[in-house]
Design a protein around this motif. Structure first.
Motif, PDB file in Angstrom:
ATOM      1  N   LEU A  70       9.662 -33.278   6.953  1.00  0.00           N
ATOM      2  CA  LEU A  70      10.649 -32.222   6.693  1.00  0.00           C
ATOM      3  C   LEU A  70       9.970 -30.861   6.778  1.00  0.00           C
ATOM      4  CD1 LEU A  70      11.873 -33.528   3.193  1.00  0.00           C
ATOM      5  CD2 LEU A  70      12.682 -34.333   5.401  1.00  0.00           C
ATOM      6  N   PRO A  71      10.782 -29.799   6.929  1.00  0.00           N
ATOM      7  CA  PRO A  71      10.196 -28.464   6.803  1.00  0.00           C
ATOM      8  C   PRO A  71       9.610 -28.314   5.390  1.00  0.00           C
ATOM      9  CG  PRO A  71      12.467 -28.326   7.603  1.00  0.00           C
ATOM     10  CD  PRO A  71      12.224 -29.745   7.197  1.00  0.00           C
ATOM     11  N   ARG A  72       8.567 -27.559   5.261  1.00  0.00           N
ATOM     12  CA  ARG A  72       7.910 -27.364   3.971  1.00  0.00           C
ATOM     13  C   ARG A  72       8.886 -26.909   2.873  1.00  0.00           C
ATOM     14  NH1 ARG A  72       3.728 -29.137   1.840  1.00  0.00           N
ATOM     15  NH2 ARG A  72       2.499 -28.761   3.705  1.00  0.00           N
ATOM     16  N   ASN A  73       9.874 -26.098   3.257  1.00  0.00           N
ATOM     17  CA  ASN A  73      10.808 -25.580   2.249  1.00  0.00           C
ATOM     18  C   ASN A  73      12.085 -26.381   2.146  1.00  0.00           C
ATOM     19  OD1 ASN A  73       9.245 -23.460   1.357  1.00  0.00           O
ATOM     20  ND2 ASN A  73       9.766 -22.284   3.197  1.00  0.00           N
ATOM     21  N   GLY A  74      12.068 -27.607   2.633  1.00  0.00           N
ATOM     22  CA  GLY A  74      13.357 -28.289   2.771  1.00  0.00           C
ATOM     23  C   GLY A  74      13.553 -29.558   1.984  1.00  0.00           C
ATOM     24  N   ASP A  75      12.843 -29.766   0.882  1.00  0.00           N
ATOM     25  CA  ASP A  75      13.053 -31.038   0.175  1.00  0.00           C
ATOM     26  C   ASP A  75      14.172 -30.936  -0.861  1.00  0.00           C
ATOM     27  OD1 ASP A  75      11.864 -29.763  -2.034  1.00  0.00           O
ATOM     28  OD2 ASP A  75       9.876 -30.531  -1.523  1.00  0.00           O
TER      29      ASP A  75
ATOM     30  N   GLN B  86      18.134 -39.578  12.140  1.00  0.00           N
ATOM     31  CA  GLN B  86      17.312 -38.471  12.661  1.00  0.00           C
ATOM     32  C   GLN B  86      18.187 -37.228  12.630  1.00  0.00           C
ATOM     33  OE1 GLN B  86      14.312 -39.326  13.017  1.00  0.00           O
ATOM     34  NE2 GLN B  86      14.444 -41.528  13.353  1.00  0.00           N
ATOM     35  N   ARG B  87      17.767 -36.226  11.894  1.00  0.00           N
ATOM     36  CA  ARG B  87      18.600 -35.050  11.671  1.00  0.00           C
ATOM     37  C   ARG B  87      17.884 -33.793  12.173  1.00  0.00           C
ATOM     38  NH1 ARG B  87      23.332 -36.053  11.442  1.00  0.00           N
ATOM     39  NH2 ARG B  87      23.691 -34.093  10.339  1.00  0.00           N
ATOM     40  N   PRO B  88      18.602 -32.680  12.305  1.00  0.00           N
ATOM     41  CA  PRO B  88      17.949 -31.478  12.864  1.00  0.00           C
ATOM     42  C   PRO B  88      16.667 -31.089  12.139  1.00  0.00           C
ATOM     43  CG  PRO B  88      20.319 -31.133  12.705  1.00  0.00           C
ATOM     44  CD  PRO B  88      20.046 -32.469  12.080  1.00  0.00           C
ATOM     45  N   PHE B  89      16.639 -31.271  10.812  1.00  0.00           N
ATOM     46  CA  PHE B  89      15.445 -30.858  10.048  1.00  0.00           C
ATOM     47  C   PHE B  89      14.795 -32.047   9.343  1.00  0.00           C
ATOM     48  CE2 PHE B  89      18.138 -27.071  10.344  1.00  0.00           C
ATOM     49  CZ  PHE B  89      17.231 -26.176  10.895  1.00  0.00           C
ATOM     50  N   LYS B  90      14.964 -33.230   9.868  1.00  0.00           N
ATOM     51  CA  LYS B  90      14.398 -34.437   9.245  1.00  0.00           C
ATOM     52  C   LYS B  90      14.068 -35.434  10.336  1.00  0.00           C
ATOM     53  CE  LYS B  90      16.158 -38.311   6.387  1.00  0.00           C
ATOM     54  NZ  LYS B  90      16.718 -39.226   7.419  1.00  0.00           N
TER      55      LYS B  90
END
Ligand code: GLC
Ligand code: MG
Length: 253
Positions: free
Chosen positions: A165-170, A120-124
């Motif tokens: 994920l954030p939309r811009n974060g893959d 579990q990560r800050p943006f995941k």
């Protein structure tokens, strides 16, 4: 006459793409090292793993040191030897990202089993989900998130892992970001993958792409639905599939 192309940027997923067969990995490592010396080819790993988990794998498998690491399914970018994630990338992901709200909504689905804390990560935000219920759960989850104005991307991989994920974060967005920063043309870039979280590597730009022979059904299906001449489905598995792709695209030193 066959024309050869310079490979400026080599990007690969790790588990079941670069890593999976030790002897073909050794051969590929030798070739990548030669590319690096000949052309200054940049090597980038794009993995679902956290950086700590990547480091364990890198030691166990003697991976070449990369020029950048895209970790946590694209949500963390480590450039060069830096121990800190790239601040500009973090800044981009932070817009409209509300992790706690996402966790709260996902907790309403009994079928979503949280992955271990280390993943579990800050943006995941990551779960396990059985393939038998994916078609039911994902659209409902998506709808609830949209209703709360949470603009996220949901990715299902390997018939078991679900990442939010954030939309811009893959991974693919991180590759576009790096290519921009390093000013490298897509025609001199190769991306390689095997599963659902690699689809984004293939879908934004016109990078050359190799799908290894052992690819999961979700990536194969995507490939079949989006046929283009700059993607190649290899017959061979793992690193041997990547070697096949390097020859196919005439990236030969
Ligand atoms: C890796 C990560 C996991 C993620 C999966 C698919 O296995 O450890 O958290 O869900 O990749 O992206
Ligand atoms: Mg993989």
């Amino acid at each position: 006459m066959v024309s050869l192309t310079t490979l400026s940027l080599f990007i690969t997923d790790l588990d079941r793409t670069l890593v999976g067969n030790d002897s073909s990995l050794d051969r590929l490592n030798q070739i990548l090292d030669l590319y690096r010396q000949t052309w200054g080819t940049k090597i980038v790993y794009a993995t679902g793993r956290s950086r700590a988990s990547y480091q364990e794998l890198a030691t166990a498998q003697s991976l070449l040191a990369p020029d950048a690491l895209i970790a946590a399914v694209g949500t963390e970018l480590y450039v060069g030897n830096s121990d800190n994630p790239d601040p500009e990338w973090i800044e981009r992901l932070s817009t409209n990202w509300h992790r706690d709200k996402i966790v709260e909504i996902a907790s309403r689905f009994a079928d979503l089993e949280p992955q271990p804390p280390a993943e579990q990560r800050p943006f995941k935000v990551s779960y396990f989900l059985s393939p038998s219920v994916v078609a039911d759960v994902v659209p409902q989850l998506q709808q609830l998130l949209v209703d709360r104005n949470l603009d996220v991307e949901i990715i299902y991989s390997g018939s078991k892992d679900l990442d939010i994920l954030p939309r811009n974060g893959d991974k693919g967005k991180a590759v576009q970001f790096l290519r921009d920063r390093w000013q490298i043309d897509p025609s001199q870039t190769l991306v390689c993958g095997d599963s659902g979280n690699d689809i984004s590597l293939f879908k934004y730009g016109k990078e050359r792409g190799v799908i290894v022979g052992n690819a999961h059904s979700e990536l194969r299906l995507w490939y079949e639905l989006h046929p283009v001449d700059y993607h190649y489905l290899a017959a061979a598995d793992y690193a041997a599939g990547i070697l096949e792709g390097l020859n196919y695209f005439r990236f030969v030193a």
